[in-house]
Design a protein around this motif. Sequence first.
Motif, PDB file in Angstrom:
ATOM      1  N   LEU A 194       0.849  -1.188   0.000  1.00 50.45           N
ATOM      2  CA  LEU A 194       0.000   0.000   0.000  1.00 50.45           C
ATOM      3  C   LEU A 194       0.884   1.237   0.000  1.00 50.45           C
ATOM      4  N   VAL A 195       0.435   2.282  -0.687  1.00 52.77           N
ATOM      5  CA  VAL A 195       1.116   3.573  -0.648  1.00 52.77           C
ATOM      6  C   VAL A 195       0.118   4.596  -0.133  1.00 52.77           C
ATOM      7  N   ARG A 196       0.490   5.277   0.939  1.00 53.38           N
ATOM      8  CA  ARG A 196      -0.376   6.298   1.530  1.00 53.38           C
ATOM      9  C   ARG A 196       0.246   7.667   1.316  1.00 53.38           C
ATOM     10  N   LEU A 197      -0.593   8.646   0.997  1.00 61.07           N
ATOM     11  CA  LEU A 197      -0.169  10.021   0.771  1.00 61.07           C
ATOM     12  C   LEU A 197      -0.465  10.831   2.023  1.00 61.07           C
ATOM     13  N   GLY A 198       0.561  11.267   2.728  1.00 65.95           N
ATOM     14  CA  GLY A 198       0.368  12.006   3.966  1.00 65.95           C
ATOM     15  C   GLY A 198      -0.336  11.158   5.004  1.00 65.95           C
ATOM     16  N   ARG A 199      -1.340  11.740   5.661  1.00 68.41           N
ATOM     17  CA  ARG A 199      -2.080  11.038   6.712  1.00 68.41           C
ATOM     18  C   ARG A 199      -3.465  10.609   6.235  1.00 68.41           C
ATOM     19  N   ALA A 200      -3.622  10.438   4.941  1.00 68.93           N
ATOM     20  CA  ALA A 200      -4.918  10.041   4.391  1.00 68.93           C
ATOM     21  C   ALA A 200      -5.370   8.710   4.973  1.00 68.93           C
ATOM     22  N   ALA A 201      -6.669   8.537   5.115  1.00 70.31           N
ATOM     23  CA  ALA A 201      -7.214   7.271   5.618  1.00 70.31           C
ATOM     24  C   ALA A 201      -7.158   6.198   4.548  1.00 70.31           C
ATOM     25  N   ASP A 202      -7.258   6.608   3.278  1.00 70.73           N
ATOM     26  CA  ASP A 202      -7.238   5.631   2.196  1.00 70.73           C
ATOM     27  C   ASP A 202      -5.818   5.459   1.671  1.00 70.73           C
ATOM     28  N   ALA A 203      -5.686   4.605   0.640  1.00 73.19           N
ATOM     29  CA  ALA A 203      -4.357   4.315   0.104  1.00 73.19           C
ATOM     30  C   ALA A 203      -4.512   3.768  -1.315  1.00 73.19           C
ATOM     31  N   VAL A 204      -3.379   3.471  -1.916  1.00 77.79           N
ATOM     32  CA  VAL A 204      -3.328   2.866  -3.242  1.00 77.79           C
ATOM     33  C   VAL A 204      -2.601   1.539  -3.117  1.00 77.79           C
ATOM     34  N   GLU A 205      -3.158   0.493  -3.713  1.00 76.77           N
ATOM     35  CA  GLU A 205      -2.548  -0.839  -3.625  1.00 76.77           C
ATOM     36  C   GLU A 205      -1.887  -1.195  -4.947  1.00 76.77           C
ATOM     37  N   LEU A 206      -0.731  -1.861  -4.853  1.00 78.12           N
ATOM     38  CA  LEU A 206       0.007  -2.255  -6.049  1.00 78.12           C
ATOM     39  C   LEU A 206       0.929  -3.422  -5.718  1.00 78.12           C
ATOM     40  N   ALA A 207       1.634  -3.923  -6.727  1.00 85.23           N
ATOM     41  CA  ALA A 207       2.582  -5.017  -6.509  1.00 85.23           C
ATOM     42  C   ALA A 207       3.797  -4.505  -5.747  1.00 85.23           C
ATOM     43  N   GLY A 208       4.280  -5.307  -4.787  1.00 85.34           N
ATOM     44  CA  GLY A 208       5.414  -4.898  -3.974  1.00 85.34           C
ATOM     45  C   GLY A 208       6.629  -4.447  -4.757  1.00 85.34           C
ATOM     46  N   PRO A 209       7.034  -5.157  -5.831  1.00 84.07           N
ATOM     47  CA  PRO A 209       8.216  -4.723  -6.579  1.00 84.07           C
ATOM     48  C   PRO A 209       8.083  -3.335  -7.190  1.00 84.07           C
ATOM     49  N   ASP A 210       6.850  -2.859  -7.361  1.00 81.31           N
ATOM     50  CA  ASP A 210       6.631  -1.522  -7.930  1.00 81.31           C
ATOM     51  C   ASP A 210       6.663  -0.418  -6.875  1.00 81.31           C
ATOM     52  N   ALA A 211       6.788  -0.786  -5.602  1.00 78.84           N
ATOM     53  CA  ALA A 211       6.661   0.202  -4.532  1.00 78.84           C
ATOM     54  C   ALA A 211       7.692   1.324  -4.611  1.00 78.84           C
ATOM     55  N   PRO A 212       8.982   1.053  -4.858  1.00 75.84           N
ATOM     56  CA  PRO A 212       9.930   2.178  -4.921  1.00 75.84           C
ATOM     57  C   PRO A 212       9.599   3.175  -6.026  1.00 75.84           C
ATOM     58  N   ARG A 213       9.241   2.674  -7.217  1.00 71.73           N
ATOM     59  CA  ARG A 213       8.884   3.594  -8.308  1.00 71.73           C
ATOM     60  C   ARG A 213       7.613   4.368  -7.984  1.00 71.73           C
ATOM     61  N   ALA A 214       6.669   3.705  -7.308  1.00 71.43           N
ATOM     62  CA  ALA A 214       5.428   4.389  -6.945  1.00 71.43           C
ATOM     63  C   ALA A 214       5.693   5.497  -5.932  1.00 71.43           C
ATOM     64  N   ALA A 215       6.593   5.255  -4.980  1.00 70.65           N
ATOM     65  CA  ALA A 215       6.927   6.289  -3.994  1.00 70.65           C
ATOM     66  C   ALA A 215       7.568   7.492  -4.669  1.00 70.65           C
ATOM     67  N   LEU A 216       8.395   7.242  -5.680  1.00 70.39           N
ATOM     68  CA  LEU A 216       9.001   8.345  -6.422  1.00 70.39           C
ATOM     69  C   LEU A 216       7.935   9.144  -7.169  1.00 70.39           C
TER      70      LEU A 216
END
Length: 432
Positions: free
Chosen positions: A177-199
């Motif tokens: 999951l990737v959360r933006l700030g303190r939002a209650a919701d999030a975005v789900e994706l494949a773990g290997p994509d997490a670093p690129r998603a954070a960027l």
Amino acid sequence: MPQPPSAASRDEPVIRQRGDACPGALRLHAADDGFLARVRLPGGLLTGPQAAALALAADRFGDGHLELTSRGNVQLRGLADGCGAGLAELLDGAGLLPAPSHERVRNIVATPLSGLEGTDRPDALAWGMEFDRLLCASPWAAALSGRFLFAFDDGRGDVASLGPDITVLGRPEGRALVRLGRAADAVELAGPDAPRAALSAARYFLDAAAEAGTQAWRVSELPVEHALRAVEFVRRLDAAGIAAGAVGAVDWPYAPAPRPPVAGDRDRDRATLCVLPPLGRVDSAPWRVLAQVAQEGGGELRVTPWRSVILPSVNGDAPARIEDAGLVVAPDSPWETVTACTGRPGCAKSLADVRADARAVVDRARGPLPVHWSGCERRCGHPRGTAWVDLVATGTGYRITAPGRPVRHDVRPPELAAALADARTDPDVVKK
């Protein structure tokens, strides 16, 4: 307890009139005790030789001490005027300045025990290291504030609770999951994509901040009309070739900080050790002991956001050697969960020598709740993600604020130990 407001709770947006002056390894900060350098350690990770280089820097250029910060970084204090070039050369030679233009924005925390306990959780530190590589390779990322924080959590909820701007949380079956700030919701994706998603999330923030025109340093400072939205983030990820989907309100986990002595076993001959320098401050000599123990083991150590050090692989005599050096490795130390800002004489804004005052009462002011000593209202380095007792110097004593208890004003040294011990007792525990 004092907590930063969410974007949705503010009536007026934060509008900054100046640039970010957060110190780094190349931009030194002038303090009352000399200049200060903050060396960013993404994921808190150090090799043994890098740790030894920091000790050398503290002795050669500073006051012979190292400070661990609430973001898992290391500070050098008491630096002489004009030492910047020599310090930069030493740090660069140790591999601690891989991207000079980005050194202040490498604010990356990761679960300190990730990958050390033989669980099926993802290796959050590996995510953090890959993200650091991507961050440093992106010229636009140098525009981030030195206060913007990324967290890579393996799913237990330790660093996710630190109020990051961008959080990556490990999920079962290789998801994240990737959360933006303190939002209650999030975005789900494949773990290997997490670093690129954070960027991509960092780029989304910079675009929103530029559009807002308020010079926001953190996600929580964006005006409501420019807040980051999961739906827009998914659209951006899709354009970058990352499959993702928005999810509703998430029940975010929480885990406490690692505690001494052994944080996780490896095998019969070696173990993972948690070491606690009192108040996060350590002389160069015991720091060199940690570096040597790390070299004899797995070759690395990890500085945590709770001002402790994880040694992933130590042999049987390491705890005794470390304890002989004056560091805490035993359970139930009075120094557990006791933190403090720099205080006098290092900080001009401080109204007290908070470290000396903390040492004077530490054995008589124990309790289950964490406590943070602050020399002024800024409360630098205070705990996050948990209830805590707030001591703030007033010039005539301390104001003590504790969960479920009335505020006590101007508590003076003769009454301080008893008042603090009472404040650190959780009211819910007393009721039981």
